[in-house]
Design a protein around this motif. Sequence first.
Motif, PDB file in Angstrom:
ATOM      1  N   LEU A 108       0.830  -1.205   0.000  1.00  0.00           N
ATOM      2  CA  LEU A 108       0.000   0.000   0.000  1.00  0.00           C
ATOM      3  C   LEU A 108       0.864   1.256   0.000  1.00  0.00           C
ATOM      4  N   PHE A 109       1.880   1.266   0.843  1.00  0.00           N
ATOM      5  CA  PHE A 109       2.711   2.458   0.996  1.00  0.00           C
ATOM      6  C   PHE A 109       4.007   2.395   0.191  1.00  0.00           C
ATOM      7  N   GLU A 110       4.235   1.267  -0.507  1.00  0.00           N
ATOM      8  CA  GLU A 110       5.514   1.059  -1.201  1.00  0.00           C
ATOM      9  C   GLU A 110       6.655   1.271  -0.210  1.00  0.00           C
ATOM     10  N   ALA A 111       6.555   0.544   0.893  1.00  0.00           N
ATOM     11  CA  ALA A 111       7.459   0.739   2.026  1.00  0.00           C
ATOM     12  C   ALA A 111       8.187  -0.550   2.369  1.00  0.00           C
ATOM     13  N   VAL A 112       9.347  -0.395   2.974  1.00  0.00           N
ATOM     14  CA  VAL A 112      10.137  -1.527   3.471  1.00  0.00           C
ATOM     15  C   VAL A 112       9.674  -1.835   4.893  1.00  0.00           C
ATOM     16  N   PRO A 113       9.218  -3.064   5.172  1.00  0.00           N
ATOM     17  CA  PRO A 113       8.731  -3.365   6.520  1.00  0.00           C
ATOM     18  C   PRO A 113       9.865  -3.605   7.506  1.00  0.00           C
ATOM     19  N   GLY A 114       9.663  -3.183   8.756  1.00  0.00           N
ATOM     20  CA  GLY A 114      10.599  -3.476   9.825  1.00  0.00           C
ATOM     21  C   GLY A 114      10.443  -4.918  10.286  1.00  0.00           C
ATOM     22  N   ASN A 115      11.326  -5.325  11.183  1.00  0.00           N
ATOM     23  CA  ASN A 115      11.316  -6.706  11.660  1.00  0.00           C
ATOM     24  C   ASN A 115      10.480  -6.909  12.907  1.00  0.00           C
ATOM     25  N   ASP A 116       9.988  -5.832  13.513  1.00  0.00           N
ATOM     26  CA  ASP A 116       9.303  -5.939  14.802  1.00  0.00           C
ATOM     27  C   ASP A 116       7.860  -5.465  14.735  1.00  0.00           C
ATOM     28  N   LEU A 117       7.248  -5.571  13.570  1.00  0.00           N
ATOM     29  CA  LEU A 117       5.895  -5.050  13.406  1.00  0.00           C
ATOM     30  C   LEU A 117       4.858  -5.997  14.008  1.00  0.00           C
ATOM     31  N   PRO A 118       3.832  -5.454  14.664  1.00  0.00           N
ATOM     32  CA  PRO A 118       2.727  -6.312  15.098  1.00  0.00           C
ATOM     33  C   PRO A 118       1.987  -6.821  13.864  1.00  0.00           C
ATOM     34  N   ASP A 119       1.642  -8.088  13.852  1.00  0.00           N
ATOM     35  CA  ASP A 119       1.011  -8.657  12.666  1.00  0.00           C
ATOM     36  C   ASP A 119      -0.282  -9.357  13.063  1.00  0.00           C
ATOM     37  N   GLY A 120      -1.027  -9.767  12.055  1.00  0.00           N
ATOM     38  CA  GLY A 120      -2.289 -10.440  12.294  1.00  0.00           C
ATOM     39  C   GLY A 120      -3.439  -9.454  12.341  1.00  0.00           C
ATOM     40  N   GLU A 121      -4.656  -9.973  12.239  1.00  0.00           N
ATOM     41  CA  GLU A 121      -5.843  -9.135  12.292  1.00  0.00           C
ATOM     42  C   GLU A 121      -6.054  -8.644  13.727  1.00  0.00           C
ATOM     43  N   ARG A 122      -6.197  -7.341  13.877  1.00  0.00           N
ATOM     44  CA  ARG A 122      -6.302  -6.728  15.206  1.00  0.00           C
ATOM     45  C   ARG A 122      -7.613  -5.949  15.272  1.00  0.00           C
ATOM     46  N   TYR A 123      -8.540  -6.460  16.077  1.00  0.00           N
ATOM     47  CA  TYR A 123      -9.903  -5.932  16.107  1.00  0.00           C
ATOM     48  C   TYR A 123     -10.155  -4.920  17.211  1.00  0.00           C
TER      49      TYR A 123
END
Length: 222
Positions: free
Chosen positions: A17-32
């Motif tokens: 979406l952002f054409e961005a490089v992801p970090g290694n410590d990002l929270p992942d998964g669906e978060r409601y």
Amino acid sequence: MCGRFVNLLPTEAMARLFEAVPGNDLPDGERYNICPTNMITTAVSEDGQRRLRAMRWGFLPHWYKTPTDGPLIINARAEGIATKPAFREAIRSRRCLVPASGFFEWTKGAEGARLPWYIRPADAGPMVMAGVWQDWEREGARMTTVAIVTCAAGGGLEALHHRMPVILAAEDWPLWLGESGHGAAVLMRPSPEGSLAWHRVDPAVNSNRATGPELIEPMADG
């Protein structure tokens, strides 16, 4: 304001979406049910490259001696943000994008009951909120913290609450990130009429421990 939000986008989708490089410590998964002090994914622009960075939701001014040394600052009001000591440097040079699927707001029901509403883009696409961030460090402890910028409600949302997050269209991301010059202040405005949709949801979301897709499902009488 914005006190809880939802992000159902996988890291890979946010990177595209952002054409961005992801970090290694990002929270992942669906978060409601993302709550203040949770780690959230943000997009920043650094050295000509967009990056996804994890930040603590709850802005810590540099003068805080501990994370609980003052009020928990989850929102930054657009009005006066350029002159408030906590934000005046961040709004000039440390702006970010906060991806979301929607956010929650509350109205009052009978006998003061808190009635939650889920607010999302009318086209069911991703929502990108404006943020400002700050590195905070004390006695070897360091964290990167963020506040979501808010403005007066618009687009019909005034019926629910008088404030809303500043929601940025894709064409405005470069300006907010400082990639296309100055003048980001003009972006701190309400969403246009018809751009948002909302419905009542179960009061279960009132608990910050609640999670799951049922939190954003419409109530039968909502």
